[in-house]
Design an enzyme around this catalytic site. Sequence first.
Site, PDB file in Angstrom:
ATOM      1  N   GLY A  17     -18.909 -34.589 -16.615  1.00 43.64           N
ATOM      2  CA  GLY A  17     -19.155 -33.461 -17.499  1.00 43.64           C
ATOM      3  C   GLY A  17     -17.952 -32.546 -17.556  1.00 43.64           C
ATOM      4  O   GLY A  17     -17.088 -32.573 -16.678  1.00 43.64           O
ATOM      5  N   LEU A  55     -31.038 -36.239 -18.862  1.00 47.43           N
ATOM      6  CA  LEU A  55     -30.951 -37.646 -18.465  1.00 47.43           C
ATOM      7  C   LEU A  55     -29.832 -37.865 -17.448  1.00 47.43           C
ATOM      8  O   LEU A  55     -29.959 -38.683 -16.533  1.00 47.43           O
ATOM      9  CB  LEU A  55     -30.709 -38.520 -19.698  1.00 47.43           C
ATOM     10  CG  LEU A  55     -31.867 -38.600 -20.708  1.00 47.43           C
ATOM     11  CD1 LEU A  55     -31.409 -39.321 -21.969  1.00 47.43           C
ATOM     12  CD2 LEU A  55     -33.065 -39.318 -20.098  1.00 47.43           C
ATOM     13  N   HIS A  82      -5.672 -32.186 -30.601  1.00 50.81           N
ATOM     14  CA  HIS A  82      -4.678 -32.973 -31.334  1.00 50.81           C
ATOM     15  C   HIS A  82      -5.021 -34.464 -31.313  1.00 50.81           C
ATOM     16  O   HIS A  82      -4.917 -35.154 -32.329  1.00 50.81           O
ATOM     17  CB  HIS A  82      -3.298 -32.734 -30.714  1.00 50.81           C
ATOM     18  CG  HIS A  82      -2.216 -33.558 -31.334  1.00 50.81           C
ATOM     19  ND1 HIS A  82      -1.689 -33.294 -32.583  1.00 50.81           N
ATOM     20  CD2 HIS A  82      -1.568 -34.673 -30.872  1.00 50.81           C
ATOM     21  CE1 HIS A  82      -0.765 -34.201 -32.869  1.00 50.81           C
ATOM     22  NE2 HIS A  82      -0.668 -35.035 -31.843  1.00 50.81           N
ATOM     23  N   GLU A  83      -5.457 -34.969 -30.139  1.00 49.61           N
ATOM     24  CA  GLU A  83      -5.734 -36.393 -30.011  1.00 49.61           C
ATOM     25  C   GLU A  83      -7.030 -36.803 -30.699  1.00 49.61           C
ATOM     26  O   GLU A  83      -7.154 -37.942 -31.168  1.00 49.61           O
ATOM     27  CB  GLU A  83      -5.804 -36.772 -28.518  1.00 49.61           C
ATOM     28  CG  GLU A  83      -4.502 -36.595 -27.767  1.00 49.61           C
ATOM     29  CD  GLU A  83      -3.418 -37.555 -28.248  1.00 49.61           C
ATOM     30  OE1 GLU A  83      -3.775 -38.629 -28.778  1.00 49.61           O
ATOM     31  OE2 GLU A  83      -2.230 -37.226 -28.109  1.00 49.61           O
TER      32      GLU A  83
END
Length: 392
Positions: free
Chosen positions: A343, A287, A163-164
């Site tokens: 993450g 990375l 939604h955001e």
Amino acid sequence: MPDTPAATDPAAMEPPAAELLDALPQAAALVAADRRILRVNRRFRTLLQVPDDLDPTGPGGRERLLDHVAALLAGPAERERFLADALPHGPVTRIADHHLADGRILRRRRSPVGAPGRPPTAHLLLIEDVTRQHEARDDLDRRVRRLAELTDERTAFAGRALHELRTPLATVVSFAELLLDPASGPLGPERTSYLEAILRNARRMTSIAADLPRAAGEDPPDPRRAEPRRGRVLVPELVERVALEALQRTGGAGPYLTVDAPAGGPPLLADGWLLTGALEELVANALRFTPADGRVELAARPADGHWTVQVRDTGIGVPLEYQDEVFTPYVRAPNARRGGYPGTGLGLAGAREAARLHGGTLTVHDRPDGPGAVFTLRLPLPDAADGRDPGP
């Protein structure tokens, strides 16, 4: 020749009832049809803590034993249930668990003894301590409830995130498309490449956001998203572009990044957006988990009807037992969690899904020459025999 009754008389060959009961692994008692206790074994006396001066088989022994056991139970209700269950119940096997005041749980099994189809001549009472079984079951119940709570939290988070993110991402995509439209005015090659990178990553974020509820288990897969939009993809160009944008994002800081993807080779018939997003995730993942003085290496080669793209790093690696689990949504390896690396556990799942949609595979294994991980993406080349043209 002398007679040998012991060899010919079956009754003489049968062991006494006391020996049979003692051979059982459970606490055991043999109860007559008139409710007299005929025999108990040693485990019965030990498990129920029967006093030495209490003989369950003697006069009044049954009533004294019931009173003794009732005193061991956890409360009046448990005692009433135990005394009710102590009554005979005909030719049926009955099982009940009883909670003791000291925290133990005893399981009682009462089975009839006698010829089939006739009233039982006695009952065999078996009792065993099942406290650990109950504890294991209760622990499993707690874990199941916690998993259900985590699933609800994950689903709620996915809905809020979608939604955001939906509106701001749609705005970024729209304005990037407008700026890239020739009607908006000329742009230099450098600015065009910047806008294309913005548009590509915004679309990738939109795709990830749209997949959040499905990854959380809230919605079934959308069939409209099941088929990639295929076109001609030049793998060396894709690898070099992803590496260049990764260097631009890091500003040249961090691990040393190399590319080994010779120009040429057959083109793929694939969805360029999906493959770019998948490779960007693999490079960003390498990375993220590689120290600043480490190396990240990209390599691409066509062979055996496939393009093979590898991302090798000298980072923390993936534990062997998690080398398949890390491709599951929301799953992160323990060394990544303990190390405080950021993450969500969604990127690798999305990358493997992109490989699957193209008929390919994505795997990870340990680097053979030292610490680190090697992610291998294999994508099939279009079959020349079917006459398909990769097109522009």
